[in-house]
Design a protein around this motif. Sequence first.
Motif, mmCIF file in Angstrom:
data_model
loop_
_atom_site.group_PDB
_atom_site.id
_atom_site.type_symbol
_atom_site.label_atom_id
_atom_site.label_comp_id
_atom_site.label_asym_id
_atom_site.label_seq_id
_atom_site.Cartn_x
_atom_site.Cartn_y
_atom_site.Cartn_z
ATOM 1 N N ASP A 1 0.871 -1.183 0.000
ATOM 2 C CA ASP A 1 0.000 0.000 0.000
ATOM 3 C C ASP A 1 0.907 1.232 0.000
ATOM 4 N N PHE A 2 1.227 1.714 -1.188
ATOM 5 C CA PHE A 2 2.179 2.807 -1.307
ATOM 6 C C PHE A 2 1.629 4.125 -0.762
ATOM 7 N N ASP A 3 0.331 4.316 -0.814
ATOM 8 C CA ASP A 3 -0.246 5.544 -0.272
ATOM 9 C C ASP A 3 -0.117 5.578 1.255
ATOM 10 N N LEU B 1 3.126 7.319 6.234
ATOM 11 C CA LEU B 1 4.079 7.012 7.309
ATOM 12 C C LEU B 1 5.338 7.842 7.148
ATOM 13 N N CYS B 2 5.823 7.961 5.920
ATOM 14 C CA CYS B 2 7.025 8.774 5.671
ATOM 15 C C CYS B 2 6.786 10.225 6.074
ATOM 16 N N GLU B 3 5.683 10.783 5.637
ATOM 17 C CA GLU B 3 5.391 12.189 5.929
ATOM 18 C C GLU B 3 5.248 12.413 7.430
ATOM 19 N N ARG B 4 4.614 11.494 8.113
ATOM 20 C CA ARG B 4 4.442 11.624 9.569
ATOM 21 C C ARG B 4 5.792 11.714 10.266
ATOM 22 N N GLN B 5 6.744 10.897 9.836
ATOM 23 C CA GLN B 5 8.065 10.917 10.461
ATOM 24 C C GLN B 5 8.813 12.209 10.129
ATOM 25 N N ILE B 6 8.648 12.689 8.921
ATOM 26 C CA ILE B 6 9.347 13.915 8.519
ATOM 27 C C ILE B 6 8.853 15.106 9.322
ATOM 28 N N VAL B 7 7.534 15.258 9.425
ATOM 29 C CA VAL B 7 7.004 16.402 10.163
ATOM 30 C C VAL B 7 7.241 16.264 11.662
ATOM 31 N N SER B 8 7.515 15.044 12.131
ATOM 32 C CA SER B 8 7.792 14.831 13.555
ATOM 33 C C SER B 8 9.244 15.116 13.916
ATOM 34 N N GLY B 9 10.103 15.328 12.907
ATOM 35 C CA GLY B 9 11.470 15.730 13.200
ATOM 36 C C GLY B 9 12.552 14.715 12.931
ATOM 37 N N ALA B 10 12.236 13.595 12.253
ATOM 38 C CA ALA B 10 13.282 12.621 11.929
ATOM 39 C C ALA B 10 14.296 13.233 10.976
ATOM 40 N N THR B 11 15.553 12.831 11.099
ATOM 41 C CA THR B 11 16.586 13.287 10.174
ATOM 42 C C THR B 11 16.787 12.299 9.037
ATOM 43 N N ALA B 12 16.268 11.078 9.203
ATOM 44 C CA ALA B 12 16.375 10.050 8.183
ATOM 45 C C ALA B 12 15.271 9.027 8.409
ATOM 46 N N ILE B 13 14.960 8.256 7.371
ATOM 47 C CA ILE B 13 14.013 7.158 7.474
ATOM 48 C C ILE B 13 14.642 5.929 6.810
ATOM 49 N N VAL B 14 14.379 4.757 7.391
ATOM 50 C CA VAL B 14 14.901 3.503 6.861
ATOM 51 C C VAL B 14 13.763 2.759 6.187
ATOM 52 N N VAL B 15 14.013 2.296 4.972
ATOM 53 C CA VAL B 15 12.988 1.692 4.127
ATOM 54 C C VAL B 15 13.396 0.263 3.754
ATOM 55 N N GLY B 16 12.460 -0.674 3.857
ATOM 56 C CA GLY B 16 12.692 -2.027 3.364
ATOM 57 C C GLY B 16 13.759 -2.792 4.120
ATOM 58 N N GLY C 1 11.152 -5.494 -7.221
ATOM 59 C CA GLY C 1 10.383 -4.344 -7.683
ATOM 60 C C GLY C 1 9.718 -3.586 -6.550
ATOM 61 N N GLU C 2 9.210 -4.316 -5.557
ATOM 62 C CA GLU C 2 8.570 -3.658 -4.410
ATOM 63 C C GLU C 2 9.583 -2.847 -3.621
ATOM 64 N N LYS C 3 10.771 -3.401 -3.423
ATOM 65 C CA LYS C 3 11.804 -2.666 -2.687
ATOM 66 C C LYS C 3 12.167 -1.379 -3.404
ATOM 67 N N ALA C 4 12.368 -1.458 -4.704
ATOM 68 C CA ALA C 4 12.698 -0.256 -5.470
ATOM 69 C C ALA C 4 11.561 0.747 -5.417
ATOM 70 N N GLY C 5 10.323 0.247 -5.503
ATOM 71 C CA GLY C 5 9.179 1.142 -5.445
ATOM 72 C C GLY C 5 9.061 1.865 -4.116
ATOM 73 N N LEU C 6 9.354 1.177 -3.014
ATOM 74 C CA LEU C 6 9.319 1.810 -1.701
ATOM 75 C C LEU C 6 10.374 2.908 -1.588
ATOM 76 N N VAL C 7 11.562 2.638 -2.090
ATOM 77 C CA VAL C 7 12.614 3.658 -2.044
ATOM 78 C C VAL C 7 12.200 4.872 -2.868
ATOM 79 N N ARG C 8 11.715 4.632 -4.073
ATOM 80 C CA ARG C 8 11.308 5.754 -4.930
ATOM 81 C C ARG C 8 10.213 6.583 -4.275
ATOM 82 N N ARG C 9 9.250 5.904 -3.645
ATOM 83 C CA ARG C 9 8.151 6.661 -3.010
ATOM 84 C C ARG C 9 8.670 7.451 -1.820
ATOM 85 N N ALA C 10 9.568 6.862 -1.038
ATOM 86 C CA ALA C 10 10.139 7.575 0.108
ATOM 87 C C ALA C 10 10.932 8.795 -0.346
#
Length: 319
Positions: free
Chosen positions: A24-26, A31-46, A58-67
């Motif tokens: 569910d990419f949306d 989740l990414c936006e919530r962490q960014i506005v909360s003050g994270a300096t980085a996010i770990v994906v996959g 393909g899913e891993k690449a898609g998650l990185v691109r969306r992040a």
Amino acid sequence: MKPDWLTGYVPDLPTPFDEDGEVDFDAFARLCERQIVSGATAIVVGETTGEAPTLTTGEKAGLVRRAVEVAHGRVRVVAGAGSNATDRAVELTRQAEAAGADAVLSVVPYYNKPMQSGLHAHFRAVAEATGLPVILHDVPSRTLRELSDTTLNRLAESEQFIGLRDSSGDLGRLVRIRTSLPPHFRLLSGDDLTALPFMAAGGHGCISVVANLVPELCHAVFASLKEGRPQSSRYLFNRMVPIAELLAAEHPAALKYALSLLGLIRPTTRLPIVQLNDAAKAEVTKAIAELGDEEWSDMEELCPLAGRATSERSDLSIV
């Protein structure tokens, strides 16, 4: 490759799945936006929390691109790119770079238990395949082989290796290795339950599971510690220990269920991970309620379902 950004609580994001078991990419973008506005300096994906072994290439690449798309330069995106086969780790690393990641997180090869010279060769091959910074991940409970101090020091001689996610839970190790590593190298806990003493002993932060649930509380713990207020940091840290224990016990199913109570994602997992039983759901629900309503005060704005979910989190029917 100066890694000043690799500090504080960095969330290891889960991978949301829809009712059909597809990514569910949306929901992931939220989740990414919530962490960014909360003050994270980085996010770990996959990575571990993202159920990496069950994701397709393909899913891993898609998650990185969306992040990367959501981050839009506001935070760094770290892609999980580990494997117990070196050629596969190299492939995933190159794929992450092509998708726009800022760094990769590469785990000690699991199951096949290579010797230390093999670990060194494995990580050197990964680094030589990319221009990205590489963060090492040592998690002996999952890999059955630890990254030795000697091997770590050899790898850290290259500035391309910028840090270690230490999921060993061995605080003595931090004290032992901290002074022998170069100034650029960052040390991060991979264990929420020992994160505070790890950071108090000189660690730079924590790649965290519980930060997915209470990011503001995690950032407050780190800020209090860095501002020289250890009693405040201990008080805040102790507030989240009960839920952190539950998340660690059934990972990542417990986190997904907790986030579903807040209306952020579905609790869906992929086999061999299954959803929590009713007793475990009740424990998670109780621990969330005990954190206090103030922890969820901004949730309704971030997610329209959250207002309903937080008012009903004592009702196990909201799965």
